[in-house]
Design a protein around this motif. Structure first.
Motif: not given
Length: 415
Positions: A118-129
């Motif tokens: 879940l923390s990795g998923w939130i990071h993916h959703a919050a970042t641009t890349g």
């Protein structure tokens, strides 16, 4: 074999969840480790822009993220199933310290199997890349904004929780081997496929102490992560916090000079099929403008952009590299143009210089005039190869040729 658990054994459903989770985790771990190493290589100033390295990193990250999302949903199903089933008892509940450790580790495993992906998923959703999750439901999450600060925070949380999960897995495996090799009891055999005679565990009671101990372990791990600074310290850029970046502005004295009060100068590229958007935080504008009575010349503009001020999500450092903007050797870009009023709208026709490559460009824009106030919005599309950006990526499989540059500003007539 029964699908349901009993007090002495695990059923086929619980065993399937256990070994499927193990397979997913031990696949995701090395993929993430190798991909992270490639990401550091790509983001280093000396990276040569090798498309093979970028494609390999993207592939590994997409695999890692997709497996992570699969772990998340598998863990949720596993927990729901466990809540509906009797829990097989410990074979040696009289060994108090060992029993406490076993239950603490089980709580750490169950919690981490949800918190890590879940923390990795939130990071993916919050970042641009780059590196999308391979599924048809999009790359965003409800209530998760695009935020560099949130991305840094969740990246740190993910890192800490990953190593907490790794430690719990190590202890879990060590405990299973200890029971099988040293104690020679049926603890490990209860989770192996197949049927067999299993001993009946003695009567026992459970308490909240293991859960509380697991919570303390997580708190200690996150506190340690904060102490060593893994959660990032950069503040959100103004445009990420919900405002607009105010440029450093120069004006020319005279009746036609305009002072830019606020504005944004954006940039958007398409990498591996996903758009990556950002903006320049520092730029100066010299604007001379006088509204003509009829279509024709209306003034001129000169904009100088600090390349190093570009924020482009997770690929910011890569964009500064020698094969891209090469900000170390070419720190600024320059746009000089004549402003012209058209029958419908306006345009600024001139040249744009990036990396010592000067290319003719035309920026069409809309303008709203209210007395001594003006609002301008426009956009132009550039070809990165015209400026020698990403020359090693000679096709669009990794990075599209087209680069969108949206512009918006508010100005007032200088006194």
């Amino acid at each position: 074999m029964s699908r349901a658990n009993t007090f002495s054994s695990y059923g086929s459903v619980a065993k399937t969840f256990h070994w499927l989770t193990a397979l997913l985790i031990f696949s995701a771990f090395p993929l993430g480790y190798v991909a992270n190493g490639l990401a550091h290589q790509i983001q280093s100033p000396g990276f040569d822009g090798s498309p093979a390295v970028i494609e390999r990193a993207t592939l590994l990250f997409s695999l890692h993220k997709t497996l992570g999302v699969t772990v998340f949903f598998t863990a949720l199903l596993r927990i729901l199933w466990a809540l509906s089933q009797p829990k097989p008892g410990l074979l040696h509940p009289d060994r108090k310290a060992e029993a406490l450790a076993a239950e603490v580790v089980h709580w750490l495993l169950y919690g981490s199997l949800v918190a890590v992906p879940l923390s990795g998923w939130i990071h993916h959703a919050a970042t641009t890349g780059f590196a999308p999750i391979w599924w048809p439901f999009g790359q965003t999450l409800p209530f998760v904004p695009k935020s560099e600060a949130l991305a840094e925070l969740t990246a740190g949380v993910h890192w800490v929780l990953v190593w907490t999960l790794a430690a719990a897995l190590g202890l879990h495996a060590a405990g299973a081997l200890k029971h099988h090799v040293i104690d020679r009891d049926a603890t490990l055999r209860r989770m192996l496929p197949g049927r067999g005679r299993l001993p009946q565990p003695p009567a026992q009671a459970h308490s909240l102490a293991p859960l509380l101990a697991a919570l303390l372990v997580w708190a200690g791990a996150l506190g340690g992560g904060a102490a060593i600074g893994v959660f990032g310290s950069r503040e959100a850029a103004p445009e990420q916090a919900g405002g607009t970046a105010a440029p450093v502005v120069a004006t020319v004295p005279g009746a036609t000079g305009w002072t830019v009060d606020s504005g944004t100068l954006g940039l958007a590229v398409t990498q591996m099929g996903s758009q990556v958007a950002g903006s320049f935080g520092e730029w100066t504008a010299v604007v001379n403008f006088e509204e003509p009575a009829a279509p024709g010349p209306a003034g001129d503009v000169e904009v100088t952009v600090s390349i190093a001020s570009l924020e482009l999500g997770s690929v910011t450092a890569q964009a500064m590299g020698a094969d891209y903007f090469d900000s170390a050797n070419f720190p600024t870009a320059l746009f000089k143009a004549e402003i012209e009023k058209l029958e419908d709208g306006y345009q600024a026709a001139g040249t744009l210089t990036i990396k010592d490559q000067t290319v003719p460009v035309t920026l069409p824009f809309d303008l709203e005039l209210e007395g001594d106030r003006a609002k301008m919005t426009g956009a132009l599309t550039l070809n990165r190869l015209d400026f020698g950006i990403g020359k090693s990526l000679a096709d669009e499989s990794s990075l599209a040729f087209a680069v969108e540059v949206p512009v918006a500003l508010e100005a007032r007539r200088a006194e």
